[in-house]
Design a protein around this motif. Structure first.
Motif, PDB file in Angstrom:
ATOM      1  N   ASP A 231       0.902  -9.652 -87.450  1.00 19.21           N
ATOM      2  CA  ASP A 231       1.941  -9.009 -87.474  1.00 19.21           C
ATOM      3  C   ASP A 231       3.073  -9.147 -86.283  1.00 19.21           C
ATOM      4  O   ASP A 231       4.088  -9.364 -86.340  1.00 19.21           O
TER       5      ASP A 231
ATOM      6  N   PHE B 141       4.782 -12.356 -86.354  1.00 19.29           N
ATOM      7  CA  PHE B 141       5.880 -12.432 -87.075  1.00 19.29           C
ATOM      8  C   PHE B 141       7.126 -11.586 -86.812  1.00 19.29           C
ATOM      9  O   PHE B 141       8.267 -11.924 -86.928  1.00 19.29           O
ATOM     10  N   GLU B 142       6.578 -10.481 -85.822  1.00 18.40           N
ATOM     11  CA  GLU B 142       7.620  -9.511 -85.342  1.00 18.40           C
ATOM     12  C   GLU B 142       8.503 -10.179 -84.154  1.00 18.40           C
ATOM     13  O   GLU B 142       9.447 -10.237 -83.849  1.00 18.40           O
TER      14      GLU B 142
ATOM     15  N   PRO C 188      10.523 -15.292 -85.205  1.00 16.72           N
ATOM     16  CA  PRO C 188      11.118 -15.574 -86.446  1.00 16.72           C
ATOM     17  C   PRO C 188      10.981 -16.606 -87.213  1.00 16.72           C
ATOM     18  O   PRO C 188      10.894 -16.786 -88.231  1.00 16.72           O
TER      19      PRO C 188
ATOM     20  N   LYS D 230       6.554  -6.261 -95.339  1.00 19.03           N
ATOM     21  CA  LYS D 230       7.208  -6.150 -93.962  1.00 19.03           C
ATOM     22  C   LYS D 230       8.096  -7.157 -94.020  1.00 19.03           C
ATOM     23  O   LYS D 230       9.182  -7.095 -93.344  1.00 19.03           O
ATOM     24  N   TYR D 231       7.621  -8.373 -93.986  1.00 17.77           N
ATOM     25  CA  TYR D 231       8.422  -9.740 -93.546  1.00 17.77           C
ATOM     26  C   TYR D 231       9.234 -10.671 -94.805  1.00 17.77           C
ATOM     27  O   TYR D 231       9.839 -11.510 -94.517  1.00 17.77           O
TER      28      TYR D 231
ATOM     29  N   ARG E 169       8.808 -15.692 -95.745  1.00 21.09           N
ATOM     30  CA  ARG E 169       8.033 -15.868 -94.729  1.00 21.09           C
ATOM     31  C   ARG E 169       6.263 -15.490 -94.704  1.00 21.09           C
ATOM     32  O   ARG E 169       5.607 -15.964 -93.990  1.00 21.09           O
TER      33      ARG E 169
END
Length: 803
Positions: free
Chosen positions: A480, A483-484, A487, A512-513, A517
């Motif tokens: 998490d 990926f946050e 990018p 979430k993404y 992704r």
């Protein structure tokens, strides 16, 4: 016909000039092929495989190949590389001779046979060039159809760049995802599973990919009737034709000798792929092979006279020549003059390339003649040394190996002697090897600042009241954070998306993404790897997930031949920092045993092989490798996701070091080395061994390739003087590799008072069920008894036999 291809914005004279330049390039490429074959047959080159017969299709293709585009091809594309300005006559022959100077032979620095092409993606410091400002070719490999999986990833990168926002420096790699990935393959090679897997995946994914199939009706000597159903690849792929409201392909068929039709076909393919991100198949038929498959055989052996005559009449260069004359672009006399001029240019280019290739060897040859002459005058074995001198004087081979071999042989005649001449010869040898060996050995690992072993470790930190959670939560929360904050990262594999992988390490992250992704894929391991390779070649940081370690075997050829060699075969001019995620160890059953490590270790040198014992260590490896420019395989412990681990508070930041072992239990009687889930069994055995006064030191390898760079294991052996390697792989697998590293590389044998031993799984594959595991792989009792037996041999009075 000429009106169909004449551009509206240029005059006929300008168009005529362009056509003549095309023909000149076709003749140049053909002459290179013809002379190249002669160079092999006369012994100047080892082997030759050329692009003759495919010149005109490749000229049409090159007209549609734009800056930022990528090629993933095979060893027939020399005309194309010449047409995009990336291959000169001299460079063509430099590749044939295996010139190790990367400036003179920019396709591989002599590491691959001729016909293998690439462009340079990296600056001298290993940083990325602006790939949108140049025409790009990924480095070729020889295995048939092996270029196809990578092609899929190169195309997918355009889709990611078009639809994912916030990627840093994205304009270095893509302009709004407008780039096309162009692939080439021979018709016979479409029989390979890698072609079909890639073809299907691209149709599902709808990526800007164009596949060129050069169809000359043969696969070496085997005719298409034994290669392809209906003898026609485009015919049997018609079911992939894109229709309204469906995914699929645009399929085009064009004759390989029809210059105007080829240009029209490629213009159409380019427009569809570039604008709509729809893949295209261009089936180029009626292609010929004027010199047969390669220098290893003659096509007269398997083609009848009618076929050979047809090939002469339908030679694409001849057909273009006829078309040019009939349409008023040139006269026969003008083209004859052009052809004579080209032959002269190619001969000169060949001569210049041969001279450049032999320059170093000839210079060193003179030096060694002088050094050996001095040596001869200083020894009683003068005649023997002078024999070597005369051989070098008569040496016509411009080979560095011949020169060095003579110097090394000379030392045999002066063994036991001391002289300044001998000292000077040895100094030359040492210096020459130091200068020369890297031409053949460098860049197996990164030689830039992104080398994994140079990234400093960062310990996980914990709050005072840190909770213990299922280990999968640590992976999930670390992904998490990745990926946050990054990018450019993405992950994909079977069940990776919607359900968050089979062990929930990606739980909720697709929502979430987004689906680009955190993506689900079909069941197709080879192209999952290919997606990762291609995207990593274009600046993205993909994580390709293979559901279980055993399934890696489907993708092992791609990992071995493509990913592991990217930096090496490009001599550091390309990099593919892909992370391959999988899980294994201690699962049960023949095809879920999780431990084919011996084969993996020996087939993927050039890829970091990391085997964390828990999920905190695994998460740290992901963080480390995302700061690296090298590829890695990370094997998570399959039976560890539900075990409890303390939850760190610095997700995305802590880093597990690569190439370092960790001592997880101190002891003074014996050193036990292992990795992964097996360590928990060893730890239990170590506790039980305390009851019989045996203290075990346990070392976790953590990283198998590279292995224990600080030689901490041998430091342990200095204290314990005994060694046991425990592994769940078969006998002679990873245990043999680990033992070789400790005994051979670290000289651990000098500290041993007992024979170093291994404890492995049985030679058979593991059987299913709890009992199957117990009788197939090392158990706690096996470890206990093995260690006890070693101590019994050492001191039988203190450790009497168990049985």
């Amino acid at each position: 016909m000429q009106d169909k291809i004449q551009k509206e914005d240029i005059s006929f004279e300008d168009f005529k000039k362009e056509v003549l330049e095309d023909y000149k390039l076709a003749v140049t490429s053909r002459e290179c092929s013809l002379l190249g074959r002669r160079e092999v047959l006369t012994g100047k080159a080892k082997f030759g495989i050329f692009g003759d017969g495919k010149e005109i299709p490749q000229l049409a293709w090159a007209k549609c190949f734009k800056n930022g585009d990528f090629r993933s091809g095979y060893y027939r594309d020399q005309t194309f590389m010449m047409a995009i300005g990336q291959l000169s006559i001299e460079q063509f022959f430099a590749g044939l001779y295996a010139n190790t100077n990367i400036d003179e032979e920019p396709m591989s620095g002599g590491r691959q046979m001729g016909g293998h092409f690439m462009t340079h993606s990296l600056n001298e410091d290993g940083s990325w060039k602006n790939l949108t400002e140049q025409k790009n070719s990924s480095a070729d490999i020889s295995p048939t159809a092996g270029q196809m999986p990578r092609l899929l990833g190169l195309a997918q990168a355009s889709k990611i760049y078009r639809h994912v926002n916030g990627i840093q420096n994205s304009d270095q790699f893509s302009i709004d995802g407008n780039e096309i990935a162009w692939g080439t393959i021979g018709n016979a090679s479409t029989s390979e599973g890698l072609f079909w897997e890639t073809f299907n995946a691209a149709g599902v994914m709808q990526v800007p990919m164009v596949i060129n199939v050069w169809d000359d009706d043969y696969g070496i000597s085997v005719h298409a009737r034994k290669q392809t159903t209906k003898e026609n690849i485009s015919e049997i792929l018609k079911g992939f034709q894109k229709e309204k409201d469906t995914n699929g392909y645009e399929i085009l068929v064009v004759k390989g000798w029809d210059y105007p039709a080829l240009i029209e076909a490629y213009q159409k393919a380019e427009k569809i792929a570039r604008e709509q991100h729809v893949p295209v198949l261009i089936h180029v038929v009626e292609v010929t092979q004027p010199q047969g498959h390669s220098t290893s055989g003659s096509h007269e052996r398997y083609k009848d006279e009618d076929r050979l005559q047809w090939e002469k009449e339908h030679d694409c260069n001849l057909k273009m020549r006829e078309w040019m004359i009939s349409n008023g672009f040139a006269t026969d006399e003008e083209l004859s003059d052009l052809e004579k001029s080209v032959k002269k240019d190619v001969r000169k280019g060949k001569q210049d390339a041969w001279a450049a290739f032999g320059k170093t060897a000839k210079s060193e040859n003179k030096t060694v003649i002088s050094l050996l002459t001095d040596l001869a005058n200083s020894t009683e074995n003068k005649s023997s040394v002078m024999t070597l001198v005369e051989e070098l004087k008569n040496n016509d081979e411009p080979l560095k190996s011949v020169v060095l071999a003579s110097a090394r042989k000379a030392l045999r005649y002066v063994r036991g002697e001391e002289s300044s001449a001998k000292t000077q010869l040895i100094q030359w040898m040492d210096d020459f090897v130091e200068r020369t060996q890297p031409d053949y050995s460098s860049h197996l690992w990164s030689e830039y600042k992104g080398r994994a072993t140079q990234i400093e470790s960062v310990e996980p930190t914990y709050a005072d009241d840190a909770e213990e959670v299922d280990a999968r939560i640590i992976l999930r929360d670390n992904f998490d954070k990745i990926f946050e904050t990054r990018p450019e990262t993405l992950i994909f594999g079977e069940d990776s998306g919607k359900i968050g992988d089979v062990n929930q390490g990606l739980e909720g992250l697709q929502e979430k993404y987004g689906e680009l992704r955190v993506a689900d894929t079909g069941i197709r391991e080879a192209t999952i790897l290919g997606q990762g390779i291609g995207m990593s070649l274009r600046g993205l940081r993909p994580i390709a997930e293979i559901q279980y370690l055993d399934y890696l075997l489907y993708a092992l050829q791609i990992m071995s031949d493509d990913l592991a060699t990217t930096a090496y075969r490009s001599k550091g001019k390309q990099k593919s920092p892909l992370i391959v995620r999988t899980r294994g160890h201690r699962l049960e059953g023949i095809w879920h045993s999780g431990s084919p490590m011996g084969g993996i270790l020996n087939l993927i040198r050039g890829i970091n092989v990391l085997v964390p014992r828990n999920m905190t260590k695994a998460a740290g490896f992901y963080n480390t490798m995302l700061d690296s420019d090298e590829p890695a395989l990370i094997v998570e412990c399959l039976n560890g996701y539900r075990l409890k681990e303390k939850k760190p508070n610095n997700f995305g930041e802590f880093k597990t070091p690569v190439g370092e072992v960790e001592t997880i239990r101190k002891g003074e009687d014996i050193t036990v080395v292992s990795y992964g889930s097996t360590l928990r069994i060893i730890e239990q055995a170590a506790k039980e061994l305390e009851d019989v006064d045996i203290n075990v030191e346990i070392i976790d390898c953590q990283s198998l390739v590279p292995f224990d760079l600080n030689h901490d294991i041998v430091k342990s052996l200095e204290n314990t003087n005994r060694l046991l390697v425990v592994d769940e792989d078969v006998p002679g697998g990873a245990s043999a590799y680990i033992l070789q590293q400790i005994i051979d590389v670290q000289d651990g044998y000098s500290f041993l008072d007992s024979k170093p031993q291994t404890l492995t799984a049985k030679a058979h594959r593991p059987a299913f069920g709890t009992d199957g595991d117990y009788f197939s792989k090392p158990s706690t009792e096996d470890v206990f008894e093995k260690i006890y037996a070693i101590m019994n041999e050492f001191k039988p009075s203190d450790y009497p036999k168990l049985k």
